[in-house]
Design a protein around this motif. Structure first.
Motif, PDB file in Angstrom:
ATOM      1  N   GLU A  31       0.813  -1.226   0.000  1.00 34.94           N
ATOM      2  CA  GLU A  31       0.000   0.000   0.000  1.00 34.94           C
ATOM      3  C   GLU A  31       0.845   1.274   0.000  1.00 34.94           C
ATOM      4  N   GLU A  78      -7.277  10.483  -4.482  1.00 36.18           N
ATOM      5  CA  GLU A  78      -8.423  10.043  -5.296  1.00 36.18           C
ATOM      6  C   GLU A  78      -9.254   9.011  -4.539  1.00 36.18           C
ATOM      7  N   LEU A  79      -8.572   8.067  -3.883  1.00 32.74           N
ATOM      8  CA  LEU A  79      -9.291   7.014  -3.155  1.00 32.74           C
ATOM      9  C   LEU A  79     -10.136   7.597  -2.032  1.00 32.74           C
ATOM     10  N   ARG A  80      -9.573   8.611  -1.374  1.00 33.02           N
ATOM     11  CA  ARG A  80     -10.318   9.238  -0.275  1.00 33.02           C
ATOM     12  C   ARG A  80     -11.560   9.951  -0.782  1.00 33.02           C
ATOM     13  N   CYS A 102     -13.375   8.839  -3.308  1.00 31.65           N
ATOM     14  CA  CYS A 102     -14.235   7.889  -4.016  1.00 31.65           C
ATOM     15  C   CYS A 102     -15.393   7.419  -3.140  1.00 31.65           C
ATOM     16  N   VAL A 138     -14.739   1.627  -3.772  1.00 30.35           N
ATOM     17  CA  VAL A 138     -13.396   1.220  -4.180  1.00 30.35           C
ATOM     18  C   VAL A 138     -13.367  -0.287  -4.408  1.00 30.35           C
ATOM     19  N   ILE A 170      -7.508   4.853   3.923  1.00 31.59           N
ATOM     20  CA  ILE A 170      -8.499   5.655   3.196  1.00 31.59           C
ATOM     21  C   ILE A 170      -9.835   5.711   3.935  1.00 31.59           C
ATOM     22  N   ILE A 188     -12.672  -1.932   0.836  1.00 36.96           N
ATOM     23  CA  ILE A 188     -12.262  -2.221  -0.539  1.00 36.96           C
ATOM     24  C   ILE A 188     -12.895  -3.551  -0.932  1.00 36.96           C
ATOM     25  N   ALA A 224     -13.502   3.674  -7.961  1.00 36.15           N
ATOM     26  CA  ALA A 224     -12.097   3.372  -8.287  1.00 36.15           C
ATOM     27  C   ALA A 224     -11.925   1.872  -8.471  1.00 36.15           C
ATOM     28  N   LEU A 268      -8.726  -0.578  -8.128  1.00 35.60           N
ATOM     29  CA  LEU A 268      -7.306  -0.702  -7.782  1.00 35.60           C
ATOM     30  C   LEU A 268      -6.683  -1.846  -8.571  1.00 35.60           C
TER      31      LEU A 268
END
Lengths: 241, 241
Positions: free
Chosen positions: B6, B16-18, B20, B23, B44, B48, B72, B74
């Motif tokens: 990570e 960006e993840l925060r 979204c 995820v 985040i 996920i 998102a 990943l």
């Protein structure tokens, strides 16, 4: 440092920088967005010392500091792209220092990915140099021809020495070489401007059409597609002029 | 997500993840360190959802969410390495969605850099598949031979389908093909184990010596060197057995 600005540094990189005593940076193997280092200084809470090419190549200044301190050298893109970085690492290791590379995004895989081309068809990369009187290298033309003949995509770096080479200049150079060699008939290219930024612009077309188009701003990178899979063709059509 | 865990995500990626709403993650085009996604969830502050290969390829689940939410996906390494990712992006764009790729470190440039080899001599990459009855592809052998004849370095991915292929298995496979083809006489290879991690291990030597050595743990990647510059030779000698 990754492909565009201070936000492309990984969390691992940021953590290492915060633990460093001295942070150097070089900016001649790639160009980051203006202001990236200033903003990074604020993030890590320390000064970044920008070294000219000669001081990186001489190694002395960096290695002298590293004798007693934890030292970082910030490099645009994914590090170790240049022989200078490899030599520096070897020198440090010979002096018994522990070294570590923190990886980040590279323009090579980023450019191929943004085009929607397959990395499995990536051929040998090459660089177009800014020509001057008595210095008109053509070896990259041969690399591109060889890649195309094998169906492979070419990632073409543009010269950064002194100034960033314009995309139109690069295309004109290829066309000029092609006048005598005639191996790239009907050349198509993808021009990528400022990959990874908000202003990123990608343009795909025949060389003569590209020369008339607005291709965005430097820094640029070119991709010359090889044989296209239908998904690749569809991906490229998004950028067609 | 970058090459190891990570911490290889860029600050841009984290940001960006925060932002979204949903995820997703896929883990079949590459392997991250165990626990990476759990630790990323903590960073985040959201769950996920791991998708199996079929659901990524079908696209429906991801696209349905993306109609009304910021989503998102990943991906290990630098994204867009697989046709699936490109297809997904094209589908989203056709539906009028805004898409964005956040780049990170790729095993391709990281492996070449860790070896101390020059990225300018990178040839076409290839993948060795785990053989099974009636499925014994040899096309990657041809790619390696072709690269060597051109003086280029080969980055050789090892199969991840079901399980990670062992480095020794990959070398044995190359030797087995070579028994009939005889194009890789005296094959030397670099074996890289867990690139970008604290346990990273790099071993360089003749194929038969490598088979007797402790090569570290999966995931592995191989690099088959082409013609070596003296700095590259010196860099590789650090890992020689």
């Amino acid at each position: 440092m990754g492909i565009w600005n201070e936000k492309d540094i990984s969390m691992r990189g940021l953590e290492e920088l915060r633990n460093c005593d001295v942070v150097f940076a070089e900016g001649y193997t790639g160009r980051m967005q203006e202001g990236s280092l200033k903003r990074l200084e604020a993030l890590i809470g320390k000064k970044i010392i920008i070294l000219p090419r000669e001081e990186v190549e001489e190694e002395k200044r960096i290695l002298n500091e590293a004798v007693s301190k934890k030292v970082a050298l910030l490099v645009p893109g994914d590090p170790m792209i240049s022989t200078t970085h490899i030599s520096l690492k070897l020198s440090a290791e010979k002096m018994g220092m522990e070294t570590k590379v923190v990886h980040s995004s590279s323009i090579i895989t980023a450019a191929i990915g943004e085009c929607g081309l397959q990395v499995y068809k990536l051929g040998k990369p090459c660089t177009l140099a800014i020509w001057s009187k008595g210095y008109e290298p053509t070896s990259s033309y041969d690399v591109i021809v060889d890649n195309i003949e094998r169906g492979l995509h070419s990632v073409v770096f543009l010269d950064l020495k002194g100034r960033c080479m314009e995309a139109s200049e690069a295309i004109e150079q290829l066309l000029r070489i092609d006048k005598s060699r005639q191996r790239l008939k009907g050349l198509s290219a993808v021009v990528l401007s400022r990959v990874g930024s908000k202003e990123q612009k990608i343009t795909y077309g025949k060389a003569d059409a590209l020369l008339k188009a607005n291709l965005g701003k430097a820094p640029f990178i070119l991709v010359i597609p090889g044989k296209l899979h239908f998904v690749e063709e569809e991906a490229l059509q998004r950028f067609a002029i």
